[in-house]
Design a protein around this motif. Structure first.
Motif, PDB file in Angstrom:
ATOM      1  N   ALA A   1     -83.398  24.134  -9.308  1.00 21.91           N
ATOM      2  CA  ALA A   1     -83.507  23.834  -7.878  1.00 21.91           C
ATOM      3  C   ALA A   1     -83.933  25.081  -7.110  1.00 21.91           C
ATOM      4  N   PRO A   2     -84.553  24.905  -5.954  1.00 20.27           N
ATOM      5  CA  PRO A   2     -84.954  26.066  -5.151  1.00 20.27           C
ATOM      6  C   PRO A   2     -83.755  26.935  -4.790  1.00 20.27           C
ATOM      7  N   SER A   3     -84.005  28.213  -4.648  1.00 23.21           N
ATOM      8  CA  SER A   3     -82.955  29.164  -4.283  1.00 23.21           C
ATOM      9  C   SER A   3     -82.460  28.899  -2.864  1.00 23.21           C
ATOM     10  N   ASP A   4     -81.212  29.287  -2.629  1.00 30.42           N
ATOM     11  CA  ASP A   4     -80.659  29.202  -1.274  1.00 30.42           C
ATOM     12  C   ASP A   4     -80.856  30.526  -0.536  1.00 30.42           C
ATOM     13  N   PHE A   5     -81.881  31.250  -0.914  1.00 28.83           N
ATOM     14  CA  PHE A   5     -82.155  32.573  -0.363  1.00 28.83           C
ATOM     15  C   PHE A   5     -82.195  32.562   1.165  1.00 28.83           C
ATOM     16  N   PHE A   6     -82.800  31.537   1.742  1.00 29.40           N
ATOM     17  CA  PHE A   6     -83.007  31.529   3.192  1.00 29.40           C
ATOM     18  C   PHE A   6     -81.812  30.993   3.974  1.00 29.40           C
ATOM     19  N   VAL A   7     -80.750  30.654   3.295  1.00 31.39           N
ATOM     20  CA  VAL A   7     -79.515  30.281   4.000  1.00 31.39           C
ATOM     21  C   VAL A   7     -78.341  31.175   3.576  1.00 31.39           C
ATOM     22  N   ARG A   8     -78.570  31.998   2.568  1.00 29.34           N
ATOM     23  CA  ARG A   8     -77.492  32.835   2.031  1.00 29.34           C
ATOM     24  C   ARG A   8     -77.300  34.114   2.840  1.00 29.34           C
ATOM     25  N   HIS A   9     -78.341  34.561   3.527  1.00 33.56           N
ATOM     26  CA  HIS A   9     -78.296  35.845   4.217  1.00 33.56           C
ATOM     27  C   HIS A   9     -78.456  35.655   5.721  1.00 33.56           C
ATOM     28  N   ARG A  10     -78.044  36.660   6.467  1.00 32.56           N
ATOM     29  CA  ARG A  10     -78.102  36.586   7.928  1.00 32.56           C
ATOM     30  C   ARG A  10     -79.299  37.332   8.506  1.00 32.56           C
ATOM     31  N   HIS A  11     -79.831  38.293   7.763  1.00 33.05           N
ATOM     32  CA  HIS A  11     -80.927  39.108   8.291  1.00 33.05           C
ATOM     33  C   HIS A  11     -82.033  39.236   7.249  1.00 33.05           C
ATOM     34  N   TYR A  12     -83.269  39.236   7.752  1.00 30.92           N
ATOM     35  CA  TYR A  12     -84.438  39.340   6.879  1.00 30.92           C
ATOM     36  C   TYR A  12     -85.471  40.254   7.523  1.00 30.92           C
ATOM     37  N   VAL A  13     -86.267  40.896   6.669  1.00 31.29           N
ATOM     38  CA  VAL A  13     -87.480  41.565   7.108  1.00 31.29           C
ATOM     39  C   VAL A  13     -88.643  40.669   6.711  1.00 31.29           C
ATOM     40  N   GLN A  14     -89.419  40.252   7.689  1.00 31.30           N
ATOM     41  CA  GLN A  14     -90.568  39.379   7.442  1.00 31.30           C
ATOM     42  C   GLN A  14     -91.824  40.237   7.409  1.00 31.30           C
ATOM     43  N   VAL A  15     -92.576  40.145   6.317  1.00 34.59           N
ATOM     44  CA  VAL A  15     -93.807  40.921   6.129  1.00 34.59           C
ATOM     45  C   VAL A  15     -94.974  39.946   6.121  1.00 34.59           C
ATOM     46  N   ASP A  16     -95.763  39.957   7.187  1.00 38.51           N
ATOM     47  CA  ASP A  16     -96.906  39.051   7.329  1.00 38.51           C
ATOM     48  C   ASP A  16     -98.193  39.780   6.966  1.00 38.51           C
ATOM     49  N   VAL A  17     -98.898  39.240   5.975  1.00 35.56           N
ATOM     50  CA  VAL A  17    -100.179  39.787   5.534  1.00 35.56           C
ATOM     51  C   VAL A  17    -101.242  38.746   5.865  1.00 35.56           C
ATOM     52  N   SER A  18    -102.221  39.105   6.695  1.00 36.93           N
ATOM     53  CA  SER A  18    -103.200  38.120   7.142  1.00 36.93           C
ATOM     54  C   SER A  18    -104.611  38.669   7.066  1.00 36.93           C
TER      55      SER A  18
ATOM     56  N   GLU B   1     -98.042  42.912   9.581  1.00 32.39           N
ATOM     57  CA  GLU B   1     -97.005  42.926  10.612  1.00 32.39           C
ATOM     58  C   GLU B   1     -95.636  42.790   9.956  1.00 32.39           C
ATOM     59  N   LEU B   2     -94.714  43.641  10.357  1.00 31.33           N
ATOM     60  CA  LEU B   2     -93.331  43.590   9.877  1.00 31.33           C
ATOM     61  C   LEU B   2     -92.413  43.364  11.070  1.00 31.33           C
ATOM     62  N   LYS B   3     -91.414  42.497  10.883  1.00 28.26           N
ATOM     63  CA  LYS B   3     -90.478  42.233  11.979  1.00 28.26           C
ATOM     64  C   LYS B   3     -89.141  41.777  11.429  1.00 28.26           C
ATOM     65  N   HIS B   4     -88.130  41.970  12.236  1.00 27.18           N
ATOM     66  CA  HIS B   4     -86.789  41.510  11.892  1.00 27.18           C
ATOM     67  C   HIS B   4     -86.692  40.028  12.202  1.00 27.18           C
ATOM     68  N   ALA B   5     -86.165  39.246  11.241  1.00 26.34           N
ATOM     69  CA  ALA B   5     -86.030  37.798  11.411  1.00 26.34           C
ATOM     70  C   ALA B   5     -84.597  37.393  11.098  1.00 26.34           C
ATOM     71  N   PRO B   6     -83.750  37.180  12.126  1.00 25.59           N
ATOM     72  CA  PRO B   6     -82.399  36.666  11.870  1.00 25.59           C
ATOM     73  C   PRO B   6     -82.462  35.280  11.237  1.00 25.59           C
ATOM     74  N   GLN B   7     -81.466  34.950  10.467  1.00 24.20           N
ATOM     75  CA  GLN B   7     -81.458  33.659   9.771  1.00 24.20           C
ATOM     76  C   GLN B   7     -81.574  32.491  10.754  1.00 24.20           C
ATOM     77  N   SER B   8     -80.935  32.614  11.897  1.00 21.46           N
ATOM     78  CA  SER B   8     -80.965  31.533  12.888  1.00 21.46           C
ATOM     79  C   SER B   8     -82.322  31.366  13.546  1.00 21.46           C
ATOM     80  N   GLU B   9     -83.218  32.355  13.386  1.00 18.03           N
ATOM     81  CA  GLU B   9     -84.524  32.300  14.033  1.00 18.03           C
ATOM     82  C   GLU B   9     -85.672  32.178  13.045  1.00 18.03           C
ATOM     83  N   LEU B  10     -85.376  31.864  11.804  1.00 13.64           N
ATOM     84  CA  LEU B  10     -86.449  31.675  10.828  1.00 13.64           C
ATOM     85  C   LEU B  10     -87.319  30.490  11.234  1.00 13.64           C
ATOM     86  N   PRO B  11     -88.632  30.596  11.111  1.00 15.92           N
ATOM     87  CA  PRO B  11     -89.518  29.499  11.491  1.00 15.92           C
ATOM     88  C   PRO B  11     -89.287  28.256  10.634  1.00 15.92           C
ATOM     89  N   ASP B  12     -89.658  27.111  11.168  1.00 16.24           N
ATOM     90  CA  ASP B  12     -89.494  25.857  10.436  1.00 16.24           C
ATOM     91  C   ASP B  12     -90.294  25.845   9.141  1.00 16.24           C
TER      92      ASP B  12
END
Length: 329
Positions: free
Chosen positions: A183-200, A293-304
């Motif tokens: 099954a998919p990991s619960d990575f995106f609900v297990r932690h409260r803080h993330y660093v989001q690295v966007d490569v475009s 682009e790098l930014k802080h992404a709290p778990q409660s604000e992760l995009p849909d």
């Protein structure tokens, strides 16, 4: 050979589902998985593939790293004394992995050594945060496969004196236990803080080249963010790709989870981010349409789109590799 291939397929599927499948990021790659499964197959030569997978989790959950995983004895040439007479001049050759002679090899955290000469450590780039992530998932895998064992025992060797569920219910529970392993990991609900690295980038070819460069440097960011006693960093190896609403750019996003120790009230990780950005943006082949682009992404604000992306890897089967009634004897 078929048992090896089937067990390897299962372990790769598990690694992808748990965000661990990336040798570039210092996690598990295809060669690593193949050597680990071969190691287990050597110890259980007559076992079924499902048994090999169960033993894989048990063996490496309790493995005493940095003891190396070897599926063949090291070549004698790898351990030649430094006082020995130098060989005759020949074409340049790679130095075999040998922690007795090479201080750099002694620093490796989780050696998984290739069998052919010159022997090499296929996991030389594993760092503390990567090894910790692998261990955490292995421990969960042990729990799941032990549950599979118990359910298989009840399903195929029922105790007449015990009150158990109907056979169909037991088979269904066993199938669900196997599916839980992949099954998919619960990575995106297990932690409260993330660093989001966007490569475009503006087109597929530019994104492919820019992404490969950024990915090759991301391991250094993960190690830099991981601060013993203060911050624990956990990389997620599977990037999430999306296209901008206007359709003119493509973006791939990496996520690194951050866990802070209880005594940490404030910590400045800006130097780590700035150093990573400077190293990546200094690439000589970078063009104007390549962005990072790098930014802080709290778990409660992760995009849909983050949660919508959590499904079985498209390269793997939607059913587990052994069939719904497979057991771990």
């Amino acid at each position: 050979v078929e048992v090896f291939r089937l067990a390897l397929r299962a372990v790769k599927l598990w690694a992808r589902a748990k965000g661990l499948y990336s040798n570039v990021l210092g996690l598990l790659g295809g060669v690593n998985c193949a050597i680990l499964i071969a190691f287990v197959c050597q110890r259980y030569p007559n076992a079924a593939a499902s048994t090999i997978v169960g033993r894989f989790f048990r063996i490496f959950d309790s493995w005493d790293w940095p003891n190396p995983v070897l599926i063949a004895p090291p070549a004698v040439a790898s351990f030649v004394s430094p006082e020995a007479a130098p060989p005759k001049p020949q074409a340049p050759a790679y130095m075999a992995w040998n922690p007795r002679l090479n201080p750099r090899d002694r620093a490796h955290l989780a050696p998984i050594v290739t069998p052919a000469h010159p022997t090499m450590n296929s996991s030389y780039n594993v760092g503390e945060p990567q090894l910790r992530a692998i261990r955490d998932e292995l421990k969960l895998g042990v729990e799941t496969t032990r549950r599979v064992e118990r359910l298989a025992s009840e399903a195929f060797q029922p105790d007449p004196a015990a009150e158990t569920a109907e056979p169909d219910d037991r088979q269904q529970s066993l199938a669900e236990a196997w599916r839980g392993l992949f099954a998919p990991s619960d990575f995106f609900v297990r932690h409260r803080h993330y660093v989001q690295v966007d490569v475009s980038a503006s087109d597929d070819d530019a994104l492919r080249r820019w992404f490969a460069w950024c990915e090759s440097r991301l391991r250094g960011l993960v190690v830099a963010l991981d601060t013993p006693g203060f911050v624990r960093a956990r990389p997620y190896a599977t990037p999430i790709e999306r296209r901008d609403p206007n359709g003119d750019r493509k973006t791939r996003s990496f996520f690194v989870a951050l866990s802070f120790e209880g005594h940490v009230q404030h910590i400045d990780l800006t130097p780590c981010v700035r150093d990573f950005s400077a190293r990546v943006n200094a690439w000589e082949h970078r063009s104007q349409d390549m962005d990072l682009e790098l930014k802080h992404a709290p778990q409660s604000e992760l995009p849909d789109w983050v949660h919508a992306s959590q499904h079985y890897p498209p390269t793997g089967p939607k059913r587990h590799p052994f069939g719904d009634d497979a057991a771990v004897p």
